[in-house]
Every structure is written in structure tokens, then in C-alpha cells.
Design an enzyme around this catalytic site. Sequence first.
Site, PDB file in Angstrom:
ATOM      1  N   LYS A 289      32.415  49.133   2.990  1.00 28.72           N
ATOM      2  CA  LYS A 289      31.833  48.449   1.916  1.00 28.72           C
ATOM      3  C   LYS A 289      30.289  48.361   1.942  1.00 28.72           C
ATOM      4  O   LYS A 289      29.566  48.603   1.007  1.00 28.72           O
ATOM      5  CB  LYS A 289      32.609  47.047   1.876  1.00 28.72           C
ATOM      6  CG  LYS A 289      34.063  47.218   1.265  1.00 28.72           C
ATOM      7  CD  LYS A 289      34.698  45.932   1.330  1.00 28.72           C
ATOM      8  CE  LYS A 289      35.971  45.859   0.899  1.00 28.72           C
ATOM      9  NZ  LYS A 289      36.775  44.773   1.437  1.00 28.72           N
TER      10      LYS A 289
ATOM     11  N   GLY B 176      49.196  40.294   0.568  1.00 31.84           N
ATOM     12  CA  GLY B 176      48.678  41.336  -0.067  1.00 31.84           C
ATOM     13  C   GLY B 176      47.065  41.630   0.122  1.00 31.84           C
ATOM     14  O   GLY B 176      46.442  42.416  -0.694  1.00 31.84           O
TER      15      GLY B 176
ATOM     16  N   ASP C 254      36.642  48.299   7.337  1.00 40.84           N
ATOM     17  CA  ASP C 254      36.809  48.265   5.684  1.00 40.84           C
ATOM     18  C   ASP C 254      35.304  47.514   5.351  1.00 40.84           C
ATOM     19  O   ASP C 254      34.812  48.047   4.590  1.00 40.84           O
ATOM     20  CB  ASP C 254      37.832  47.021   5.561  1.00 40.84           C
ATOM     21  CG  ASP C 254      37.767  46.919   4.058  1.00 40.84           C
ATOM     22  OD1 ASP C 254      38.597  47.624   3.272  1.00 40.84           O
ATOM     23  OD2 ASP C 254      37.428  45.776   3.852  1.00 40.84           O
TER      24      ASP C 254
HETATM   25  P1  NDP Z   1      49.747  48.903  -1.458  1.00 39.08           P
HETATM   26  O1  NDP Z   1      49.984  49.635   0.000  1.00 39.08           O
HETATM   27  O2  NDP Z   1      49.816  47.668  -1.872  1.00 39.08           O
HETATM   28  O3  NDP Z   1      50.242  49.925  -2.805  1.00 39.08           O
HETATM   29  C1  NDP Z   1      50.101  51.274  -2.458  1.00 39.08           C
HETATM   30  C2  NDP Z   1      50.745  52.013  -3.834  1.00 39.08           C
HETATM   31  O4  NDP Z   1      50.323  53.514  -3.611  1.00 39.08           O
HETATM   32  C3  NDP Z   1      52.392  52.005  -3.574  1.00 39.08           C
HETATM   33  O5  NDP Z   1      52.743  51.738  -4.775  1.00 39.08           O
HETATM   34  C4  NDP Z   1      52.638  53.288  -3.171  1.00 39.08           C
HETATM   35  O6  NDP Z   1      53.972  53.701  -3.656  1.00 39.08           O
HETATM   36  C5  NDP Z   1      51.496  54.182  -3.818  1.00 39.08           C
HETATM   37  N1  NDP Z   1      51.391  55.310  -2.823  1.00 39.08           N
HETATM   38  C6  NDP Z   1      50.780  55.453  -1.562  1.00 39.08           C
HETATM   39  N2  NDP Z   1      50.816  56.575  -1.111  1.00 39.08           N
HETATM   40  C7  NDP Z   1      50.993  57.516  -1.998  1.00 39.08           C
HETATM   41  C8  NDP Z   1      51.218  58.800  -2.341  1.00 39.08           C
HETATM   42  N3  NDP Z   1      50.814  59.677  -1.270  1.00 39.08           N
HETATM   43  N4  NDP Z   1      51.578  59.250  -3.337  1.00 39.08           N
HETATM   44  C9  NDP Z   1      51.885  58.547  -4.253  1.00 39.08           C
HETATM   45  N5  NDP Z   1      52.003  57.056  -4.306  1.00 39.08           N
HETATM   46  C10 NDP Z   1      51.473  56.616  -3.197  1.00 39.08           C
HETATM   47  O7  NDP Z   1      47.827  49.081  -1.557  1.00 39.08           O
HETATM   48  P2  NDP Z   1      47.044  48.100  -2.204  1.00 39.08           P
HETATM   49  O8  NDP Z   1      47.462  48.164  -3.783  1.00 39.08           O
HETATM   50  O9  NDP Z   1      46.784  46.971  -1.462  1.00 39.08           O
HETATM   51  O10 NDP Z   1      45.691  48.862  -2.212  1.00 39.08           O
HETATM   52  C11 NDP Z   1      45.356  50.115  -3.126  1.00 39.08           C
HETATM   53  C12 NDP Z   1      43.932  50.420  -3.122  1.00 39.08           C
HETATM   54  O11 NDP Z   1      43.215  49.291  -3.487  1.00 39.08           O
HETATM   55  C13 NDP Z   1      43.475  50.923  -1.590  1.00 39.08           C
HETATM   56  O12 NDP Z   1      42.131  51.771  -1.797  1.00 39.08           O
HETATM   57  C14 NDP Z   1      42.755  49.466  -1.054  1.00 39.08           C
HETATM   58  O13 NDP Z   1      41.820  49.638  -0.113  1.00 39.08           O
HETATM   59  C15 NDP Z   1      42.106  48.940  -2.374  1.00 39.08           C
HETATM   60  N6  NDP Z   1      42.151  47.443  -2.433  1.00 39.08           N
HETATM   61  C16 NDP Z   1      42.745  46.808  -2.120  1.00 39.08           C
HETATM   62  C17 NDP Z   1      42.925  45.261  -2.459  1.00 39.08           C
HETATM   63  C18 NDP Z   1      43.661  44.234  -1.909  1.00 39.08           C
HETATM   64  O14 NDP Z   1      43.368  42.987  -2.237  1.00 39.08           O
HETATM   65  N7  NDP Z   1      45.168  44.748  -1.713  1.00 39.08           N
HETATM   66  C19 NDP Z   1      41.290  44.752  -2.966  1.00 39.08           C
HETATM   67  C20 NDP Z   1      40.309  45.943  -3.067  1.00 39.08           C
HETATM   68  C21 NDP Z   1      40.522  47.193  -2.855  1.00 39.08           C
HETATM   69  P3  NDP Z   1      55.556  52.984  -3.252  1.00 39.08           P
HETATM   70  O15 NDP Z   1      55.235  51.599  -4.175  1.00 39.08           O
HETATM   71  O16 NDP Z   1      56.391  53.945  -3.537  1.00 39.08           O
HETATM   72  O17 NDP Z   1      55.258  52.609  -1.695  1.00 39.08           O
HETATM   73  N1  HSE Z   2      41.792  44.794   2.828  1.00 39.16           N
HETATM   74  C1  HSE Z   2      40.592  44.220   2.122  1.00 39.16           C
HETATM   75  C2  HSE Z   2      39.998  43.006   2.315  1.00 39.16           C
HETATM   76  C3  HSE Z   2      40.738  44.326   0.717  1.00 39.16           C
HETATM   77  O1  HSE Z   2      40.973  42.225   3.136  1.00 39.16           O
HETATM   78  O2  HSE Z   2      39.048  42.457   1.829  1.00 39.16           O
HETATM   79  C4  HSE Z   2      39.785  44.054  -0.058  1.00 39.16           C
HETATM   80  O3  HSE Z   2      39.009  45.292  -0.363  1.00 39.16           O
END
Ligand code: NDP
Ligand code: HSE
Length: 429
Positions: A205, A187, A201
Site C-alpha cells: 500500500k 474478514g 500488506d
Molecule cells: P476472500 O478470501 O474472502 O475471498 C476470495 C474470493 O475469491 C472467494 O470467493 C474465492 O472463491 C474466490 N477465489 C479465490 N481464488 C480464486 C480463483 N483462483 N479462481 C476463482 N475464484 C477464486 O478475500 P477478500 O474478499 O478478503 O479479499 C479480496 C481482495 O480484496 C484481495 O485482493 C484483498 O487484498 C483485497 N482487500 C480485502 C479487504 C478486506 O477487508 N478483506 C480490504 C481491502 C482489499 P470461494 O468463495 O469459492 O472460495
Molecule cells: N488485510 C488488509 C488489512 C485488508 O487488514 O488492512 C485491507 O486492505
Amino acid sequence: MEKVKIAILGFGNVGTGVWKILLENKKEIMKRSNYEIEVTKILVKDINKKRDIAVAPGILTNNIDDIINDESIKIVVELIGGCSEAKDYMIRAMKSKKHIVTANKLAIANWSKELFKIADTENVLFYYEASVAGGIPIIREINESLTANRIEQIVGIINGTTNYILSKMTLDGSSFDEALKEAQDKGYAEADPTSDVDGYDAVYKLAIMSSLAFGTEVDHDCIYREGIRNISAVDIEYAKKFGYTIKLLAIAKEINNKLELRVHPTLIPSTHPMANVNDVYNSIMIKGNAVGELMLYGKGAGDLPTGSAVVGDIISILRNNIKPVDLTETSCTVEFKEVKKARENESEFYIRLDFKDKEGVLGDTANIFGENNVSIVSITQDVERGDHSSLAFITHKSEEKNIRNSLNKIIQLDSVNNVESIIRIESFN
Ligand code: NDP
Ligand code: HSE
């Protein structure tokens, strides 16, 4: 205790991390925020998707209007990622007088000016700690703890996915594809991992951090960018021989009122603490003119580390903490600062050539480097396979254009097959 209703947009890696923290640390969060937080709506794309976490009926929705039109929801936590919908939902939520917490670096790096202006007009708070370096509280560090300083440079490993891949390739001999797959399964990666692997990315940042640190508006398109796709096991081995480790670094330096901004694979001395930042860990070194060098270390991605930053922001809003600094606010001394062109930057370099004819190659290449004001620190020659051999150089600090000019001539030598790698070195001097 008073209750506050919040909505989470997105229930993926970070959204579920936030949910788990709100449940697990409920007592502490109540004590620290003076509120009982109730998540009343969670927006997802696919309402019928099978999920590991069960939530009460009626909480999940795929209709943003259920959240925007609900006046009882005071904070919207945007964790869907991507661009246009996330931006649109945040704007609509702010116009409905809801405070925002987001982890979306893409949105901040592209639209901070517009988003902060709306937050200001609507008199709502906009927090984005999790947008940079996951669990490391770097935004607060720059905005609050270090405000007494003129920041001179920021050097960091700020992408967890690429650091995971490079550490697995370096320490375990994993292939690039194997390591990327593992990072995705855990993840860490963005929905489109190209953003991680090709350095976008980290560029977003770096744009956010350097706008805050240098009091200017950094356009992410002005940041030099190279990803890690071309890093091979051969380069990792050569780097080791020379006493270096390869990391994807984000570098921002203010030199004579100009900014040097770049993201690229970098050889760093294996004795430097950053060389031992492995796996999904990030590390950021900041140099301030009063504090000197400061180094932060922590998990840069993942559900709970990122959730920690997100929930910290929710609590800050509930405590009605001071406003985070607007990246474009004039009171934050925003001034225009020129970004240097990549060819004007100076570094030491690691260069690897593939050559076919031993006779004279060393002398010819050394002459060309010399004619272009590039001096060599060390050379290693290894015969690899058949009639192919590698010659690897470490240079002294040189302007990038001198390196390019040299290599344009070296590639024309009959004895040279190819310039296989050019990787900058950061010696932290
Ligand atoms: P995921 O892909 O794991 O989750 C995205 C979620 O958003 C899912 O639940 C999805 O729904 C929902 N979603 C996506 N598009 C839509 C839409 N158009 N309308 C409604 N719901 C939607 O993403 P992450 O949790 O990994 O990342 C989320 C954010 O956090 C991003 O901006 C990422 O850059 C940021 N981030 C992520 C980190 C990480 O470690 N993953 C660390 C720091 C920042 P469904 O479940 O139904 O598919
Ligand atoms: N995809 C990003 C990373 C999530 O690997 O650092 C955290 O911003």
C-alpha cells in the site's frame, strides 16, 4: 434506464460486500451513475461451497471464460486477491475490452506498469481505490484533490488487521493470537495473514501511495519492513509509561530529493490523534507544501467499507470520469528518486535491554551510547523476575547506524543478557 452488465471475480468478504451495496443502494447508484447495474456473473473457486448469500441460478461460475467471452459484460471487478491468476484474469478481461476495478494491492504493487500499459493500449479504465486503506478514498485524494501540492510526507496506519491486534493488546490485554483470530473471523485479514502481520500488506500500500504522491516508481522491495510479531505486552506497558502508544506505521518522506520509506512498529505520542485510531480503523496523515497537514480516518478493511470504495470506482467508470493517474505515466512527471538505506534514516528510538547485573550497567551503556553519538532522553529500570531486570531507554533523534553500532557493543557487556526491543519513535515534528 440503460442497463450495464458487470462481473465480479470473487465472492468472499469484499465480493459479498459489493453485492450487498449494489442491492441496498440500488436507487442511489442508478441516480448517480445513470445506469442500472446488473451482476450477471460471479467467479468463485468452489461452486458447491455453502454461502450466506443466495444468488440466482447461473450467476455463479468457476470458469473465467464464461466472463471473458461474454461481450455483454462491460466491467470486471477483481476481488479474488493473490497474484498470478488475478493478474492473468485482469489482462484477459482488458484485452476483451472490459474496464477493471480491483482491490488487489499485491497485483498493483507488483505489476502496475504492465497492467496500466495494457489498459492504455486497450483503451479501458483501470481503477484501484480499494487497494489502499479500505474505505478511505486516499487514491482520489492524492490524484485529484491534492494535485496542487508537492507532497512532503505520508504517515499512516494502513493495515486494519495489525491495528486491530495492537489495539486489542493495548486496550483489552488480549494475546496476539486471540486478536489475530478475531481479525480473521471479521474478514479483515488477507488469505495468508502473514502478509498483514509481517508488514507486507502495508508495504504494498505504501508503494502504491508513494508512487502517486512523489511521482516516481517505488519498488516495494526497497521499502524497509518490520512486522508486529515481536511486540510484547512488556513493550506496550513501557511505551505507556513513557507516554507512547505502539502502532504499525507506514512512513514516506521526501527529504532533499531522496525518499525515506519504511513500515515498522512505532511508538507515537499517546496525545497524538493517531494514537487513538483503534480497531480496524486506518488513518493517513499527508503533508503537502500548500495544504499543510491533512488527516483521513476510516475503516481500513471489511466487506462494506471496502465495498464502498469498489462500488465508487464502478460508478466513476460509468460516469466516465477522468482516468486515474498511471503510476508510470511520463506525463505524471515520473522521475527516478533514490530510496535512502535504512541505516541512514534518523529517528528517536525506544530500546529495552534485559540485564542481570545492576552494578555499573547504567554507566556502561550510557558511555557506549555517548561514544556513538546517541543521546538519551529518559531511562526506566524495572526489576521483573528473579535476577532478570529490564532497562528501557528513549533516545534523541539519531541515525540508525549509530544505534546499531551502540547496541553491537552493549550486547557484549557481561551485565547485559539481551537487547529485547528496538522500536522507532515518530514524533510528527
Ligand atoms: P476472500 O478470501 O474472502 O475471498 C476470495 C474470493 O475469491 C472467494 O470467493 C474465492 O472463491 C474466490 N477465489 C479465490 N481464488 C480464486 C480463483 N483462483 N479462481 C476463482 N475464484 C477464486 O478475500 P477478500 O474478499 O478478503 O479479499 C479480496 C481482495 O480484496 C484481495 O485482493 C484483498 O487484498 C483485497 N482487500 C480485502 C479487504 C478486506 O477487508 N478483506 C480490504 C481491502 C482489499 P470461494 O468463495 O469459492 O472460495
Ligand atoms: N488485510 C488488509 C488489512 C485488508 O487488514 O488492512 C485491507 O486492505
